[in-house]
Design a protein around this motif. Sequence first.
Motif, short mmCIF file in Angstrom:
data_model
loop_
_atom_site.label_atom_id
_atom_site.label_comp_id
_atom_site.label_asym_id
_atom_site.label_seq_id
_atom_site.Cartn_x
_atom_site.Cartn_y
_atom_site.Cartn_z
N ILE A 1 -12.75 -2.08 4.34
CA ILE A 1 -11.81 -1.05 3.92
C ILE A 1 -11.99 -0.69 2.45
N LYS B 1 -14.94 1.65 2.03
CA LYS B 1 -14.61 3.02 2.45
C LYS B 1 -13.76 3.73 1.41
N ARG B 2 -12.73 3.05 0.92
CA ARG B 2 -11.83 3.66 -0.06
C ARG B 2 -12.56 4.00 -1.36
N ASN C 1 -10.82 7.12 -3.41
CA ASN C 1 -9.37 6.91 -3.38
C ASN C 1 -8.95 6.03 -4.55
N GLN D 1 -3.29 3.52 -5.15
CA GLN D 1 -2.75 3.98 -3.88
C GLN D 1 -2.87 2.90 -2.81
N SER D 2 -4.02 2.23 -2.79
CA SER D 2 -4.22 1.16 -1.81
C SER D 2 -3.28 -0.01 -2.08
N TYR E 1 -13.61 -3.53 -4.05
CA TYR E 1 -13.48 -2.17 -4.56
C TYR E 1 -14.19 -2.04 -5.91
#
Length: 218
Positions: free
Chosen positions: A17, A20-21, A26, A30-31, A84
């Motif tokens: 995930i 992808k973010r 993104n 936000q996550s 991330y």
Amino acid sequence: VLKDGSFKNLSGWAQEIATKRARLGNPLYQSIRHFKTFRSIFLNKVEAFVGLHQSSITQQDIILWNRTLNEAFDRMIELFTMYYGQVSEAQVYAQKMLISELSTPVISISDTVGVLPIIGQIDDYKSNDFAEKIMVQAKDLELSCLIIDLSGVPSIDTMMTNELFQVVNMLELLGIDTTITGIRPEIALTAVQLGIDFSKIRTYGKLKDAVSDLLHIR
């Protein structure tokens, strides 16, 4: 996690995930906000379950479930932000490598005049033999004037300015005049605050004005 107390499946999910973010651009906050929302949902479900089965649930069960869920979410956030960050750093590195691999950053617009457009931060070019490439290309193109366009530079600081002036001084040693265009108001203000002297360098507000004048002169 509640079934067997194992956190072994969290890493794979977090990596998938987070990747992808990050690739979609993104924002990280936000996550993190979503994690906060889902943590509340899970804890509310536990609370509702306890309300329906009070006779068969002990205080120790409630403490264990609460501790397990919070630990799971904390680990997820830690893993997610780590992956991330790794993907984001890889993307930044790839962008810098792309800048480095540009074969002809100097654009020849006449027999004697060339244009060097700077995109992003000047410091991005520091570790990529940028100055040396400019010297070689300007010499190979037999330029007598190089226009350095800063329209794509959002801001400038002392270190970046030193990099720019190093290129200007090296060009001067080669007998190549330098003209700077596209200095934004923010950059001009920073230059004044830092005591940077642009008086010895020809400057234009717009690239097209410099091109028009220099091509007419030369």
